[in-house]
Design an enzyme around this catalytic site. Structure first.
Site, PDB file in Angstrom:
ATOM      1  N   THR A 224       0.829  -1.192   0.000  1.00 62.07           N
ATOM      2  CA  THR A 224       0.000   0.000   0.000  1.00 62.07           C
ATOM      3  C   THR A 224       0.870   1.250   0.000  1.00 62.07           C
ATOM      4  OG1 THR A 224      -1.452  -1.295   1.446  1.00 62.07           O
ATOM      5  CG2 THR A 224      -1.888   1.043   1.362  1.00 62.07           C
TER       6      THR A 224
ATOM      7  N   ARG B 231     -12.325  -8.707  -3.718  1.00 63.30           N
ATOM      8  CA  ARG B 231     -11.754  -8.553  -2.371  1.00 63.30           C
ATOM      9  C   ARG B 231     -11.487  -7.079  -2.075  1.00 63.30           C
ATOM     10  NH1 ARG B 231      -6.598  -6.411  -0.222  1.00 63.30           N
ATOM     11  NH2 ARG B 231      -6.169  -7.504   1.718  1.00 63.30           N
ATOM     12  N   VAL B 232     -11.885  -6.639  -0.902  1.00 61.45           N
ATOM     13  CA  VAL B 232     -11.604  -5.284  -0.438  1.00 61.45           C
ATOM     14  C   VAL B 232     -10.769  -5.381   0.831  1.00 61.45           C
ATOM     15  CG1 VAL B 232     -12.582  -3.125   0.430  1.00 61.45           C
ATOM     16  CG2 VAL B 232     -13.729  -4.361  -1.429  1.00 61.45           C
ATOM     17  N   GLY B 233      -9.677  -4.643   0.872  1.00 60.95           N
ATOM     18  CA  GLY B 233      -8.811  -4.662   2.044  1.00 60.95           C
ATOM     19  C   GLY B 233      -9.159  -3.562   3.030  1.00 60.95           C
TER      20      GLY B 233
END
EC number: 3.5.1.1
Length: 305
Positions: free
Chosen positions: A175, A202-204
């Site tokens: 990130t 997918r969401v982090g």
């Protein structure tokens, strides 16, 4: 006292020759943010610093984002103002150059906090963001090599992401983020391409306010690492709570990472912070986390991995 800190992601930098480029990248970003901060706006500083990181293909955000299991780019970003608690975020967005700028538009032009997928893309087009392909040849090649490596042998199903990362640390590409204080308010922002070979959709933690990104009147935080860890601990908000309880940004950063390590082990997380007294903080339980910061009285940024 004004201050800004940026990170280029926590994880393992396998190729030592990449480190000077990474350090150059975070220095460039913090200087761009510092220029805006000296004009008086932490919000502009955070957005500008993150845009510089997104535009640098060595980092996993914007141009150079990693690919999902089916070879696509799905990016997440968020930005938050500490004074007003206004926030904007996008998740699973594609086809834009700077997700952080779209997140800011969500904050400023809508009543919402988070837009996802096709809705986020449609909103970006309405706001005038042109079509852009952030995929790079290097990431495409890495994706093919990693997928082939994982497909070898007797593997008949995809392992859990945490197990994959332990066996193949290069999966964790992390990130970028920035936190700044302009003398009036703290602003935090984060942007990411996610984790290599993540499942579609997918969401982090990055766009989850309180998990990967958070700011209030006492501090701001941006997390990096395995997003699921930050989500389960609401880590960015928890870190600011440590400041509210009396810790400065550095001690709060260390406490947050100790918490992550206690519950989920090493090689999972990194964090950067700024508090409303102008202190900066950073901590990690990974081998590397690139960072750079500037505070009043400094002529050059301090940077490291």
């Amino acid at each position: 006292m004004v201050a800004i800190i940026v990170h280029g992601g926590a994880g393992t930098i396998r190729k030592e020759e990449r480190i000077p480029k990474v350090l150059e990248g975070v220095r460039e970003a913090v200087l761009a943010g510092w220029k805006e901060l000296k004009k008086g706006s932490a919000l502009d500083a955070v957005e500008e610093a993150i845009k510089v990181l997104e535009d640098n293909p060595i980092f996993n955000a914007g141009t150079g984002s990693v690919l999902t299991i089916d070879g696509k780019v799905e990016m997440d970003a968020a930005i938050m103002r500490g004074k007003t608690l206004e926030a904007g975020a996008v998740a699973g967005i594609w086809g834009v150059k700077n997700p952080i700028s779209v997140a800011r538009k969500v904050m400023e032009k809508t009543d919402h906090v988070l837009l996802v997928g096709e809705g986020a893309v449609k909103f970006a087009r309405i706001m005038g963001f042109p079509e852009y392909d952030p995929t790079t040849e290097e990431r495409r090649k890495q994706w093919q090599e990693l997928k082939e490596k994982l497909m070898k042998g007797e593997v008949r199903h995809w392992k859990k992401l945490g197990e994959l990362i332990k066996e193949h640390p290069e999966v964790l590409r992390s990130t970028v983020g920035a936190v700044a204080f302009d003398g009036e308010e703290v602003v935090a922002g984060t942007s990411t391409g996610g984790v290599f070979l993540k499942m579609f959709g997918r969401v982090g933690d990055t766009p989850i306010i309180g998990a990967g990104t958070y700011a209030n009147e006492v501090a701001g935080a941006s997390c990096t690492g395995l997003g699921e860890v930050a989500i389960k601990l609401a880590l960015a908000k928890t870190a600011t709570d440590f400041v509210r309880l009396g810790l400065d940004a550095q001690a709060a950063s260390e406490a947050a990472i100790e918490l992550a390590t206690k519950h989920f082990g090493k090689d999972t997380m990194g964090i950067i912070m700024v508090d409303s007294r102008g202190n900066v903080g950073f901590a990690k339980n990974t081998k590397h986390m690139s960072y750079a910061f500037m505070k009043e009285g400094m002529n050059e940024p301090e940077a490291g991995v």
